[in-house]
Design an enzyme around this catalytic site. Structure first.
Site, short mmCIF file in Angstrom:
data_model
loop_
_atom_site.label_atom_id
_atom_site.label_comp_id
_atom_site.label_asym_id
_atom_site.label_seq_id
_atom_site.Cartn_x
_atom_site.Cartn_y
_atom_site.Cartn_z
CD GLN A 129 -2.52 1.21 2.72
OE1 GLN A 129 -3.47 0.45 2.80
NE2 GLN A 129 -2.17 2.01 3.72
N GLY A 130 0.68 2.12 -0.96
CA GLY A 130 1.43 3.36 -1.06
C GLY A 130 0.58 4.56 -0.68
CB SER A 132 2.56 6.92 4.89
OG SER A 132 1.49 6.59 5.74
CD GLU A 247 -10.40 -4.94 5.84
OE1 GLU A 247 -9.80 -5.59 6.70
OE2 GLU A 247 -11.31 -5.44 5.15
CB SER A 383 -1.22 8.24 15.07
OG SER A 383 -1.85 9.49 14.96
CG ASN A 384 -3.58 5.03 19.69
OD1 ASN A 384 -3.94 4.45 18.67
ND2 ASN A 384 -3.24 4.38 20.79
CD GLU A 385 -0.53 10.26 19.51
OE1 GLU A 385 0.13 9.92 20.51
OE2 GLU A 385 -0.62 9.56 18.48
#
Length: 398
Positions: A129-130, A132, A247, A383-385
């Site tokens: 998967q591209g 980021s 997902e 991310s959790n943030e």
């Protein structure tokens, strides 16, 4: 669970029993040995396991029947992933089967489905998967990988990063920028790129767990046929949201938490006069067990609601945060329990072809590798943030 089974139109308890029996009896001996040692699985082993699942009709069971799947609902898919995680079997390479496959079913054309779905289903082609990029991770709309349209090809220039398993992949699906003006999301498209194309460079990133499972991917004047555009130009953002919506509940990883709790109790039972014999540690283990059971009940309630069309917009974010934090807390408990034995991390111990001297319990190198890798659990999948920001914006309506 009986009510859930009726809702989904299948016998959940019977399906779960079939999965457990299969994982108990059909996992190949070499893979089972590595499960016991928490070793890293090779590409060949992962493909072999996926093909065993496909022989049962399970590997792409969530695909529509018209495209070779069984049309599973979200509940059946969730049970499938949970049971594989509980058994510790090789992580499925979701990029083809879970991400691109459903995208092609929903957005692709007949030629794209005919070309790509079969090799994905049969594990003949490996995808990564591209998404980021440097500076465009959580803020994905700011991505800069440029695809300029010509008469027959796009010319692609730029970079992707943190690309999981690109070192093994044959193809990459990318979010690319096809338009620079206007709203950032509106200029993003979804492109399929052959990693063997001239101008593509894959460079491994060594992470602090000693592994090289993520990569940088560079594109230098790479020519990509116009036929490899999925959907329409500018539809990439909608496709990315489609992937996430299908997902995101799976990143709770409740099956993995169960498997790790089993390891925690097993290690404690073998150690004498150590931390595991103390009331403090027994209380800690009990608290982790309660957290796991609460998370599992909450996750199944969310899946059942989602399958009924009543998905709450913050459910996935809440579950992702709690799932990653629980996984990290269990690993923290394991490493504390190991005490001085937990100091001897050996990168060579996670490979299938282990050689040389090994310190202590054969599980230790793999467990410590997973402990280090689990630090990424609060980053991958959003991310959790960022998840906390989503929760705040949704609940405060700002």
């Amino acid at each position: 669970m009986q009510r859930a089974a009726a809702t989904a139109g299948f016998d959940a308890m019977q399906f779960r029993a079939e999965l457990r029996a299969f994982c108990r009896d059909q996992v190949p001996a070499d893979i089972r040995q590595q499960i016991g040692k928490h070793q890293y699985f090779s590409r060949e082993q992962r493909i072999r396991w996926q093909r065993l699942l496909q022989a049962q009709g399970w590997f792409v069971g969530h695909w529509p029947k018209a495209h070779g799947g069984q049309g599973w609902g979200q509940l059946q898919r969730f049970i499938f992933i949970e049971e594989l995680e509980r058994a510790g079997t090789p992580w499925l390479t979701h990029f083809g089967t879970s991400f691109l496959g459903p995208v092609l079913c929903a957005f692709g054309n007949d030629a794209q489905r005919a070309r790509f779905l079969g090799p994905i289903r049969d594990s003949e082609e490996w995808w990564c998967q591209g998404f980021s990029e440097p500076g465009s991770g959580s803020d994905l709309a700011s991505l800069k990988l440029r695809a300029e349209r010509g008469e027959s090809h796009y010319r692609v220039n730029g970079q992707k990063t943190w690309t999981t398993m690109a070192q093994w992949a044959d193809w990459i699906f990318c979010l690319v920028r096809t338009q620079a003006s206007g709203r950032p999301q509106a200029g993003i498209s979804f492109l399929l790129i052959d990693l063997k194309s001239p101008g593509v460079t894959v460079r491994p990133i060594e992470t602090f767990d000693g592994g090289q499972h993520v990569n940088e991917v560079f594109f230098d004047d790479v020519e990509v046929p116009l036929a490899n555009l999925v959907g329409q130009e500018g539809e990439g953002w909608a496709i990315a949201k489609f992937i996430v919506s299908r997902e995101r509940l799976l990143v709770t990883e409740i099956g993995k938490a169960f498997h790790l709790l089993g390891e925690l109790h097993a290690i404690a039972a073998t150690m004498k006069l150590g931390l595991g014999d103390t009331a403090t540690f027994r209380r800690r283990a009990a608290e982790l067990e309660v957290q796991y059971r609460s998370l599992r009940a909450t996750a199944y309630a969310a899946v059942i609601e989602a399958e009924a069309g009543r998905e709450h917009p913050i459910d996935a974010s809440l579950l992702k945060i709690r799932g990653s934090e629980l996984q990290q807390a269990i690993f923290d408990a394991i490493t504390d329990l190991l005490a001085r034995n937990g100091l001897a991390f050996q990168i060579e111990g996670i490979a299938a072809d282990i050689v040389g001297y090994r310190h202590g319990d054969p599980r230790l190198p793999g467990l410590l590798h997973e402990h280090l890798h689990s630090r990424a659990a609060s980053i991958y999948g959003g991310s959790n943030e960022i998840q906390r920001g989503i929760i705040a914006k949704t609940e405060l309506r700002v």
